[in-house]
Scaffold this motif. Structure first.
Motif, PDB file in Angstrom:
ATOM      1  N   ILE A 109      49.968  45.742  38.049  1.00 26.88           N
ATOM      2  CA  ILE A 109      49.733  47.094  38.554  1.00 26.88           C
ATOM      3  C   ILE A 109      50.462  47.289  39.889  1.00 26.88           C
ATOM      4  O   ILE A 109      51.191  48.268  40.080  1.00 26.88           O
ATOM      5  CB  ILE A 109      48.215  47.343  38.734  1.00 26.88           C
ATOM      6  N   GLY A 110      50.248  46.346  40.817  1.00 25.50           N
ATOM      7  CA  GLY A 110      50.865  46.488  42.134  1.00 25.50           C
ATOM      8  C   GLY A 110      52.376  46.529  42.063  1.00 25.50           C
ATOM      9  O   GLY A 110      53.011  47.370  42.716  1.00 25.50           O
ATOM     10  N   ARG A 111      52.960  45.629  41.274  1.00 28.72           N
ATOM     11  CA  ARG A 111      54.426  45.575  41.215  1.00 28.72           C
ATOM     12  C   ARG A 111      55.006  46.794  40.503  1.00 28.72           C
ATOM     13  O   ARG A 111      56.019  47.360  40.952  1.00 28.72           O
ATOM     14  CB  ARG A 111      54.854  44.283  40.520  1.00 28.72           C
ATOM     15  N   ALA A 112      54.404  47.191  39.396  1.00 27.21           N
ATOM     16  CA  ALA A 112      54.953  48.322  38.640  1.00 27.21           C
ATOM     17  C   ALA A 112      54.855  49.614  39.444  1.00 27.21           C
ATOM     18  O   ALA A 112      55.780  50.424  39.454  1.00 27.21           O
ATOM     19  CB  ALA A 112      54.220  48.462  37.307  1.00 27.21           C
ATOM     20  N   LYS A 160      41.865  46.673  41.170  1.00 29.38           N
ATOM     21  CA  LYS A 160      42.003  47.940  40.437  1.00 29.38           C
ATOM     22  C   LYS A 160      41.817  49.123  41.377  1.00 29.38           C
ATOM     23  O   LYS A 160      42.584  50.094  41.344  1.00 29.38           O
ATOM     24  CB  LYS A 160      40.970  47.998  39.310  1.00 29.38           C
ATOM     25  N   LEU A 161      40.795  49.068  42.235  1.00 31.81           N
ATOM     26  CA  LEU A 161      40.567  50.151  43.183  1.00 31.81           C
ATOM     27  C   LEU A 161      41.737  50.289  44.158  1.00 31.81           C
ATOM     28  O   LEU A 161      42.117  51.404  44.534  1.00 31.81           O
ATOM     29  CB  LEU A 161      39.265  49.899  43.942  1.00 31.81           C
ATOM     30  N   SER A 162      42.327  49.162  44.555  1.00 29.93           N
ATOM     31  CA  SER A 162      43.509  49.218  45.419  1.00 29.93           C
ATOM     32  C   SER A 162      44.668  49.894  44.702  1.00 29.93           C
ATOM     33  O   SER A 162      45.387  50.717  45.284  1.00 29.93           O
ATOM     34  CB  SER A 162      43.910  47.805  45.860  1.00 29.93           C
ATOM     35  N   ALA A 173      46.695  45.239  45.816  1.00 32.60           N
ATOM     36  CA  ALA A 173      46.424  44.925  44.405  1.00 32.60           C
ATOM     37  C   ALA A 173      47.051  43.591  44.034  1.00 32.60           C
ATOM     38  O   ALA A 173      46.434  42.753  43.355  1.00 32.60           O
ATOM     39  CB  ALA A 173      46.959  46.037  43.503  1.00 32.60           C
ATOM     40  N   VAL A 174      48.292  43.353  44.476  1.00 30.51           N
ATOM     41  CA  VAL A 174      48.976  42.087  44.196  1.00 30.51           C
ATOM     42  C   VAL A 174      48.236  40.930  44.863  1.00 30.51           C
ATOM     43  O   VAL A 174      48.023  39.866  44.253  1.00 30.51           O
ATOM     44  CB  VAL A 174      50.443  42.144  44.653  1.00 30.51           C
ATOM     45  N   THR A 175      47.826  41.119  46.110  1.00 25.71           N
ATOM     46  CA  THR A 175      47.125  40.055  46.840  1.00 25.71           C
ATOM     47  C   THR A 175      45.833  39.659  46.135  1.00 25.71           C
ATOM     48  O   THR A 175      45.537  38.463  45.976  1.00 25.71           O
ATOM     49  CB  THR A 175      46.822  40.519  48.277  1.00 25.71           C
ATOM     50  N   TRP A 176      45.046  40.647  45.733  1.00 27.86           N
ATOM     51  CA  TRP A 176      43.798  40.333  45.036  1.00 27.86           C
ATOM     52  C   TRP A 176      44.077  39.656  43.695  1.00 27.86           C
ATOM     53  O   TRP A 176      43.365  38.742  43.280  1.00 27.86           O
ATOM     54  CB  TRP A 176      42.978  41.604  44.817  1.00 27.86           C
ATOM     55  N   GLY A 177      45.132  40.103  43.009  1.00 24.43           N
ATOM     56  CA  GLY A 177      45.482  39.456  41.748  1.00 24.43           C
ATOM     57  C   GLY A 177      45.894  38.017  41.937  1.00 24.43           C
ATOM     58  O   GLY A 177      45.513  37.138  41.147  1.00 24.43           O
ATOM     59  N   GLU A 178      46.676  37.767  42.968  1.00 25.33           N
ATOM     60  CA  GLU A 178      47.102  36.385  43.241  1.00 25.33           C
ATOM     61  C   GLU A 178      45.928  35.508  43.653  1.00 25.33           C
ATOM     62  O   GLU A 178      45.856  34.332  43.300  1.00 25.33           O
ATOM     63  CB  GLU A 178      48.191  36.394  44.307  1.00 25.33           C
ATOM     64  N   ARG A 179      44.976  36.099  44.391  1.00 29.30           N
ATOM     65  CA  ARG A 179      43.775  35.339  44.753  1.00 29.30           C
ATOM     66  C   ARG A 179      42.988  34.971  43.496  1.00 29.30           C
ATOM     67  O   ARG A 179      42.506  33.845  43.349  1.00 29.30           O
ATOM     68  CB  ARG A 179      42.903  36.168  45.689  1.00 29.30           C
ATOM     69  N   LEU A 235      35.282  38.814  38.697  1.00 32.96           N
ATOM     70  CA  LEU A 235      35.328  40.215  38.280  1.00 32.96           C
ATOM     71  C   LEU A 235      35.368  41.132  39.499  1.00 32.96           C
ATOM     72  O   LEU A 235      36.063  42.152  39.489  1.00 32.96           O
ATOM     73  CB  LEU A 235      34.109  40.545  37.407  1.00 32.96           C
ATOM     74  N   ALA A 236      34.659  40.778  40.553  1.00 32.42           N
ATOM     75  CA  ALA A 236      34.688  41.584  41.769  1.00 32.42           C
ATOM     76  C   ALA A 236      36.110  41.644  42.345  1.00 32.42           C
ATOM     77  O   ALA A 236      36.564  42.703  42.807  1.00 32.42           O
ATOM     78  CB  ALA A 236      33.713  41.019  42.801  1.00 32.42           C
ATOM     79  N   CYS A 237      36.806  40.516  42.331  1.00 33.07           N
ATOM     80  CA  CYS A 237      38.203  40.503  42.802  1.00 33.07           C
ATOM     81  C   CYS A 237      39.068  41.421  41.949  1.00 33.07           C
ATOM     82  O   CYS A 237      39.920  42.167  42.463  1.00 33.07           O
ATOM     83  CB  CYS A 237      38.757  39.077  42.766  1.00 33.07           C
TER      84      CYS A 237
END
Length: 873
Positions: A516-519, A476-478, A487-493, A469-471
């Protein structure tokens, strides 16, 4: 079921209205009737007499309780015996509030006969009950049912949840309003005939309050006591000691009605003593139970009980009710008696259980009250227990839309877990703190710091849901800061941690982050990833997570100006949040919708929606900021009330988070626009350059382009940022026609007209003038007309006047009239509409003058009689 007999004075008009609406309901046009009036005005008596005249009808009746913290869905439980077995089972078990609402709607749709539903004393309604009313009100138009909601108008202030609900539903065609007035002096005189009581004195002391009048007359004395309390206690004083003890026990039980055995067990008196109270007329038999004839009687009796005796009665009630089988008594009732009895240990047992029960039913406000009750007596207990209560309090405050309270509780929880020495739970509490801070736009920096601390703390713990959840929150904050690659990096992690076989919730969070990052980087396909996140979250029954994903869909579509995609998702998202009682997410959706309507030139719709968000949102978070910016820009573009104070307030709130989420809220360009129209070039030069530098570093194309545009309006040409959105680049590059075409393709008619007005070409200026006239944009219309005159053009059309309503009132005056109908004072109207009190005074004076009325009470009655409030709110 039938009602008992009841005599009324001066209620023929109200009965006639109820009868007409009942006829419409029987014809398949459902009605939700809000019956208001002061305490003792005779609201319940009116509804009872109406029901009696109907004869045998299907009646479902429940009441909200005057407990410190009422049980969730109390009225629905009262009527459980008349409900279908599936709904009764849902209410009896671990009730799912969504299922309960849907089953109740089925009851009204498919009962086979018209249904009259009465919710009494709704001013005491819990959050889950209000959500139920909101849900039914939006869906009962085709139901053969009438839902009557009775409430005390004098206890429902401007920000009371019931008033917010009424404003939320008022524009719906099913809603009707009825105000029960006080009795006239003539009616009081008729009632007092033959009693020997001074009729004028009776009216003067009671003010025509029907209940006060009947209490004085029922006392049988020839004089009028100073207060209704004296009248009630005079009757009670004539009871024998045993009967008075039974009466006191019933008063302390606190509920609307109680079983005789319970009163006897708590009071220690016999059935004969309780019968004496019935004979004296202080209480009445009701469906196998006994109840006070009016809550005012119960309060008068209860307040006369000495504190020590009251505490003893509550201890006895706690013992009697606590011995019942599990599930037989609501934990909220036990917690209330425990608190009033001063039993700290019992409060710590029952209040957390009551909070859990309330939360399960969606009554988060009530859950907060129970948790605070427990925390108040937890001093000196184990650190971990208190930390757990604080963490849950933060979660419930957040769900109840008390974000400031949630922030404080979560900060305390972090510190409490630190003192308890539990790093895992402290990490989880820090994540919760980051979640709340992210919702409060001004606290974004705090949220980022809390999330980073949580990640560092949890990295040393075994992988678990807290770290996942922290990731997700970091992503989201990014995204909120437009750091899309992060945002993409954290999502992929998070996706790598989850794996293909991971849980639905975790995969949904990972896809949301990547989408979010891609859109936001301009890839429309990113929306499909967010949509898949919605599907997974709904499949996992992670409803709030699905609401979050719908929020991001709207945020991205509106800020990217992808209005077609925004329309595609808006209806589905709104229906989901309404079905699941997610008012916070619903308000976010509507805030973004108001901005989209503004951009697309649908200004009246934008104003109505933004005003509604302001009335119903509880805190100064992003929802209210967006709505205030929409209203401020409308005022600036229409040349209405001064928008600068409103927009300045937004910008002041946003200062701590301006660099992070300023592109979402848009307060700086809105204030620059307003300043430009009034020629305040110093203000534009003072604030835009710094914001422009930050926007260039952040890289959000639309904010970058807009800030550059407004600076160019006061400083001439500016450097054209390569990463600015295309319509702005074209406009700043001196290509107005191409810019206008791009704006038109995007769906933004005002910006298209601005582009055309930025020229010395007569043809384009005429096009711009016509567009500004259609929109009602007076400042730019006048600026454009002056440019045409400087070119020597003389045949300039006259400026069209603003359209007034059927009563000759402007749109703003109609809105003020609607708020007058709700009983708001000038200061309250000013707060709701974000106007100065002096401006409101002018509007009220204009309303009275145009309607030909002497005072605001007459205007309010006119508004209610003619449906002005319903049409506007």
């Amino acid at each position: 079921m039938t009602f008992g007999p009841c005599a009324l004075e001066e209620r023929d008009g109200e009965i006639e209205s109820l009868t007409r609406w009942w006829g419409e309901a029987c014809g398949g046009m459902g009605r939700l009737v809000l019956v208001g009036g002061d305490a003792g005005a005779g609201k319940t008596a009116l509804v009872e007499e109406f029901g009696r005249r109907l004869g045998e009808v299907r009646l479902l009746r429940g009441s909200c309780e005057p407990l410190t913290t009422p049980p969730a869905l109390g009225p629905l439980r009262d009527m459980a015996d008349g409900l279908s077995p599936p709904l009764r089972r849902t209410l009896a078990g671990s009730a799912d509030p969504v299922a309960a609402r849907r089953l109740m709607l089925d009851e009204l749709r498919n009962s086979g006969e018209p249904t009259l539903v009465v919710f009494d004393d709704a001013h005491w309604a819990d959050e889950a009950t209000l959500d139920l009313l909101r849900f039914l009100g939006r869906r009962m138009e085709a139901c053969p049912a009438m839902l009557v909601v009775v409430y005390r108008q004098d206890e429902v202030g401007a920000r009371h949840p019931l008033r917010v609900l009424a404003g939320d539903l008022a524009a719906l065609p099913v809603v009707r309003r009825l105000t029960v007035p006080m009795l006239s002096e003539a009616a009081v005189a008729r009632l007092a005939e033959g009693t020997g009581i001074d009729q004028a004195e009776l009216y003067r002391r009671t003010g025509g309050n029907a209940f006060f009048v009947t209490q004085v007359l029922g006392d049988g004395g020839a004089t009028v006591p100073p207060t209704v309390r004296d009248a009630v206690l005079a009757r009670a004083a004539r009871l024998e000691p045993g009967a008075r003890e039974a009466l006191d026990a019933l008063a302390c039980l606190g509920t609307r009605a109680a079983a005789p055995w319970l009163v006897e067990a708590v009071s220690g008196r016999s059935a004969e003593d309780l019968d004496a109270c019935l004979e004296r007329g202080l209480v009445a038999a009701e469906g196998g139970a006994v109840a006070f004839r009016h809550e005012l009687v119960r309060v008068a009796v209860m307040e006369a009980i000495p504190p020590g005796r009251a505490a003893a009665l509550h201890r006895r009630a706690l013992a009697v009710l606590g011995a019942r089988p599990p599930g037989d008594v609501e934990p909220a009732v036990l917690a209330d008696h425990a608190e009033r009895a001063g039993d700290r240990a019992a409060v710590l047992v029952h209040a957390p259980l009551a909070a859990q029960r309330a939360s399960e039913l969606g009554a988060h406000t009530e859950a907060v009250a129970h948790l605070r009750r427990a925390l108040a007596v937890s001093r000196g207990g184990p650190d971990a227990d208190r930390a757990g209560l604080l963490e849950e309090l933060g979660r419930q405050c957040h769900l109840a839309d008390d974000l400031d309270g949630a922030l404080r509780a979560r900060q305390e929880a972090v510190e409490a877990w630190r003192e308890a020495g539990d790093d895992l739970r402290r990490g989880g509490a820090l994540v919760g703190l980051a979640i709340t801070a992210a919702h409060l736009a001004r606290e974004i920096p705090l949220g980022e710091a809390a999330c980073d601390e949580a990640l560092a703390l949890l990295a040393g713990q075994p992988p678990g849901p807290e770290y996942a959840l922290a990731c997700a929150i970091r992503a989201k904050l990014s995204g909120m800061a437009f750091r899309n690659a992060d945002a993409v990096t954290w999502g992929e992690r998070l996706m790598a941690m989850t794996g293909e076989s991971g849980g639905l919730r975790e995969r949904a969070l990972a896809l949301l982050s990547i989408g979010i990052g891609r859109a936001q980087d301009g890839d429309v396909a990113g929306l499909d990833l967010i949509a898949e996140s919605v599907r997974l979250a709904r499949g996992a029954s992670a409803d709030d997570q699905a609401g979050l994903a719908y929020f991001w869909l709207q945020l991205i579509c509106v800020t990217r100006r992808w209005y077609r995609e925004a329309d595609r998702w808006y209806g589905e998202a709104l229906a989901f949040t309404e079905d699941h009682g997610q008012e916070v997410w619903r308000q976010w959706l509507r805030a973004f919708r108001s901005r989209a309507l503004l951009d697309q030139g649908r200004w009246d719709d934008a104003e109505a929606l933004a005003s509604e968000v302001l009335r119903t949102a509880g805190v100064d978070d992003g929802r209210r900021m967006i709505a205030m910016v929409v209203l401020g820009r409308l005022r600036a573009r229409r040349g209405d009330a001064d928008p600068v104070p409103l927009l300045t307030r937004v910008r002041a709130v946003m200062v701590p988070a301006e660099r992070a989420v300023g592109w979402i809220i848009g307060s700086t360009p809105a204030l620059a626009e307003a300043a430009t129209y009034i020629g305040d070039v110093d203000r534009v030069r003072a604030m835009v350059p710094a914001a422009l530098t930050a926007a260039a570093a952040q890289g959000e194309p639309w904010l970058l382009g807009e800030l550059s545009y407004w600076l160019s309006r006061v400083d001439g040409s500016v450097a054209v940022p390569e990463t600015a959105a295309e319509p702005y680049r074209l406009q700043l590059s001196g290509r107005p026609r191409e810019s206008a075409e791009r704006w038109a393709e995007t769906g933004c008619p005002y910006e298209a007209a601005l582009a055309l007005a930025d020229t010395a070409d007569e043809g384009m200026l005429r096009e711009a003038l016509a567009a500004f006239d259609r929109l009602g944009a007076r400042p730019m219309r006048d600026i454009t007309a002056r440019r045409l005159r400087r070119l020597g053009v003389r045949d300039i059309p006259r400026r069209p006047s603003r359209t007034a309503g059927p009563d000759g009132l402007s749109a703003r005056e109609q809105e003020v009239l609607a708020l007058l109908a709700d009983g708001l004072r000038n200061a309250e109207i000013a707060g709701v509409l974000f106007l100065s009190r002096r401006t409101v005074e002018h509007h009220v004076a204009a309303v009275l003058r145009k309607l030909g009325m002497d005072n605001r009470s007459e205007a309010a009655r006119y508004a209610r009689r003619n449906g002005v409030a319903t049409a506007l709110r």
